[in-house]
Design a protein around this motif. Structure first.
Motif, mmCIF file in Angstrom:
data_model
loop_
_atom_site.group_PDB
_atom_site.id
_atom_site.type_symbol
_atom_site.label_atom_id
_atom_site.label_comp_id
_atom_site.label_asym_id
_atom_site.label_seq_id
_atom_site.Cartn_x
_atom_site.Cartn_y
_atom_site.Cartn_z
ATOM 1 N N HIS A 30 0.879 -1.212 0.077
ATOM 2 C CA HIS A 30 -0.008 0.006 -0.097
ATOM 3 C C HIS A 30 0.934 1.304 -0.042
ATOM 4 N N LEU A 31 2.091 1.043 0.194
ATOM 5 C CA LEU A 31 3.121 2.299 0.270
ATOM 6 C C LEU A 31 4.295 2.211 -0.882
ATOM 7 N N LEU A 32 4.396 1.200 -1.343
ATOM 8 C CA LEU A 32 5.776 0.973 -2.356
ATOM 9 C C LEU A 32 5.159 0.138 -3.433
ATOM 10 N N PRO A 33 5.635 0.236 -4.719
ATOM 11 C CA PRO A 33 5.394 -0.564 -5.758
ATOM 12 C C PRO A 33 5.821 -1.670 -5.849
ATOM 13 N N HIS A 34 5.223 -2.567 -6.612
ATOM 14 C CA HIS A 34 5.635 -4.019 -6.727
ATOM 15 C C HIS A 34 5.304 -4.573 -8.118
ATOM 16 N N PRO A 35 6.072 -5.475 -8.605
ATOM 17 C CA PRO A 35 5.930 -5.858 -9.930
ATOM 18 C C PRO A 35 4.657 -6.775 -10.348
ATOM 19 N N GLU A 36 3.988 -7.275 -9.113
ATOM 20 C CA GLU A 36 2.830 -7.976 -9.316
ATOM 21 C C GLU A 36 1.598 -7.128 -9.822
ATOM 22 N N GLN A 37 1.790 -5.806 -9.538
ATOM 23 C CA GLN A 37 1.019 -4.534 -9.688
ATOM 24 C C GLN A 37 0.219 -4.724 -11.149
ATOM 25 N N LEU A 38 1.075 -4.638 -12.106
ATOM 26 C CA LEU A 38 0.693 -4.530 -13.384
ATOM 27 C C LEU A 38 0.023 -5.596 -13.971
ATOM 28 N N VAL A 39 0.625 -6.861 -13.601
ATOM 29 C CA VAL A 39 0.025 -8.087 -13.847
ATOM 30 C C VAL A 39 -1.674 -8.252 -13.265
ATOM 31 N N ASN A 40 -1.841 -7.815 -12.025
ATOM 32 C CA ASN A 40 -3.313 -7.786 -11.574
ATOM 33 C C ASN A 40 -3.971 -6.570 -12.371
ATOM 34 N N LEU A 41 -3.315 -5.443 -12.880
ATOM 35 C CA LEU A 41 -4.176 -4.366 -13.415
ATOM 36 C C LEU A 41 -4.561 -4.911 -14.709
ATOM 37 N N GLN A 57 -13.231 1.940 -7.556
ATOM 38 C CA GLN A 57 -13.008 2.314 -6.326
ATOM 39 C C GLN A 57 -11.409 1.937 -5.927
ATOM 40 N N GLU A 58 -10.732 2.596 -5.227
ATOM 41 C CA GLU A 58 -9.350 2.373 -4.419
ATOM 42 C C GLU A 58 -8.451 2.301 -5.642
ATOM 43 N N VAL A 59 -8.491 3.261 -6.688
ATOM 44 C CA VAL A 59 -7.327 3.349 -7.677
ATOM 45 C C VAL A 59 -6.407 4.427 -7.252
ATOM 46 N N ASP A 60 -5.148 4.144 -7.751
ATOM 47 C CA ASP A 60 -4.093 5.335 -7.691
ATOM 48 C C ASP A 60 -4.155 6.129 -8.886
ATOM 49 N N ALA A 61 -4.162 7.532 -8.674
ATOM 50 C CA ALA A 61 -3.763 8.214 -9.896
ATOM 51 C C ALA A 61 -2.511 8.584 -10.306
ATOM 52 N N GLY A 62 -1.453 7.720 -9.891
ATOM 53 C CA GLY A 62 -0.193 7.999 -10.253
ATOM 54 C C GLY A 62 0.729 8.560 -9.107
ATOM 55 N N SER A 63 1.318 7.596 -8.398
ATOM 56 C CA SER A 63 2.290 8.032 -7.414
ATOM 57 C C SER A 63 3.092 6.960 -7.018
ATOM 58 N N LEU A 64 4.142 7.014 -6.088
ATOM 59 C CA LEU A 64 4.956 6.043 -5.713
ATOM 60 C C LEU A 64 4.302 4.699 -5.791
ATOM 61 N N ARG A 65 3.472 4.448 -4.911
ATOM 62 C CA ARG A 65 2.841 3.318 -4.795
ATOM 63 C C ARG A 65 2.419 2.409 -5.829
ATOM 64 N N TYR A 68 4.003 5.431 -10.290
ATOM 65 C CA TYR A 68 3.517 6.728 -11.010
ATOM 66 C C TYR A 68 2.665 6.500 -12.225
ATOM 67 N N ILE A 69 2.013 5.365 -12.235
ATOM 68 C CA ILE A 69 1.071 4.767 -13.265
ATOM 69 C C ILE A 69 -0.386 5.133 -12.749
ATOM 70 N N ASP A 70 -1.076 6.092 -13.440
ATOM 71 C CA ASP A 70 -2.540 6.306 -13.419
ATOM 72 C C ASP A 70 -3.258 5.208 -13.711
ATOM 73 N N GLN A 71 -3.817 4.586 -12.783
ATOM 74 C CA GLN A 71 -4.389 3.308 -12.943
ATOM 75 C C GLN A 71 -5.702 3.418 -13.382
ATOM 76 N N VAL A 72 -6.527 4.554 -13.394
ATOM 77 C CA VAL A 72 -7.673 4.748 -14.164
ATOM 78 C C VAL A 72 -7.298 4.669 -15.785
ATOM 79 N N GLN A 73 -6.359 5.446 -15.917
ATOM 80 C CA GLN A 73 -6.037 5.622 -17.343
ATOM 81 C C GLN A 73 -5.534 4.400 -17.978
ATOM 82 N N TYR A 74 -4.775 3.417 -17.154
ATOM 83 C CA TYR A 74 -4.265 2.354 -17.561
ATOM 84 C C TYR A 74 -5.329 1.194 -17.817
ATOM 85 N N LEU A 75 -6.092 1.163 -16.789
ATOM 86 C CA LEU A 75 -7.500 0.463 -16.999
ATOM 87 C C LEU A 75 -8.320 0.697 -18.182
#
Length: 100
Positions: A30-41, A57-65, A68-75
């Motif tokens: 919830h604080l740091l990025p991890h490689p599994e995140q893009l697989v899940n997205l 709900q609970e998307v990140d708009a582009g930060s460290l965690r 810096y990927i805007d998850q709404v845009q990515y999805l």
């Protein structure tokens, strides 16, 4: 008459949780990025393709965690949605951009 398919989905910032203990053992995600995140997205984006209108709900708009990927845009792009909107609810600067 065409049916409209709607979905409300909690992305949890791309963190895959299988059981309650994951909230404790994976709390660092919830604080740091991890490689599994893009697989899940990417997996989530494939699911979203089945729907006409999606509320996230609970998307990140582009930060460290989120690396810096805007998850709404990515999805939206990977889910083939031509229109999308993001609302930042809690702005914690470079650390977290809590959005819906």
């Amino acid at each position: 008459m065409r049916q409209l398919n709607l979905l409300s989905y909690n992305v949890q910032a791309g963190i895959h949780s299988r059981q309650y203990s994951d909230y404790f053992t994976n709390s660092w995600k919830h604080l740091l990025p991890h490689p599994e995140q893009l697989v899940n997205l990417t997996r989530i984006a494939q699911l979203l393709r089945q729907f006409d209108l999606v509320g996230l709900q609970e998307v990140d708009a582009g930060s460290l965690r989120s690396a810096y990927i805007d998850q709404v845009q990515y999805l939206a792009r990977h889910g083939a949605f031509p229109y999308w909107y993001r609302q930042i609810n809690r702005n914690l600067g470079p650390f977290a951009q809590h959005s819906n």
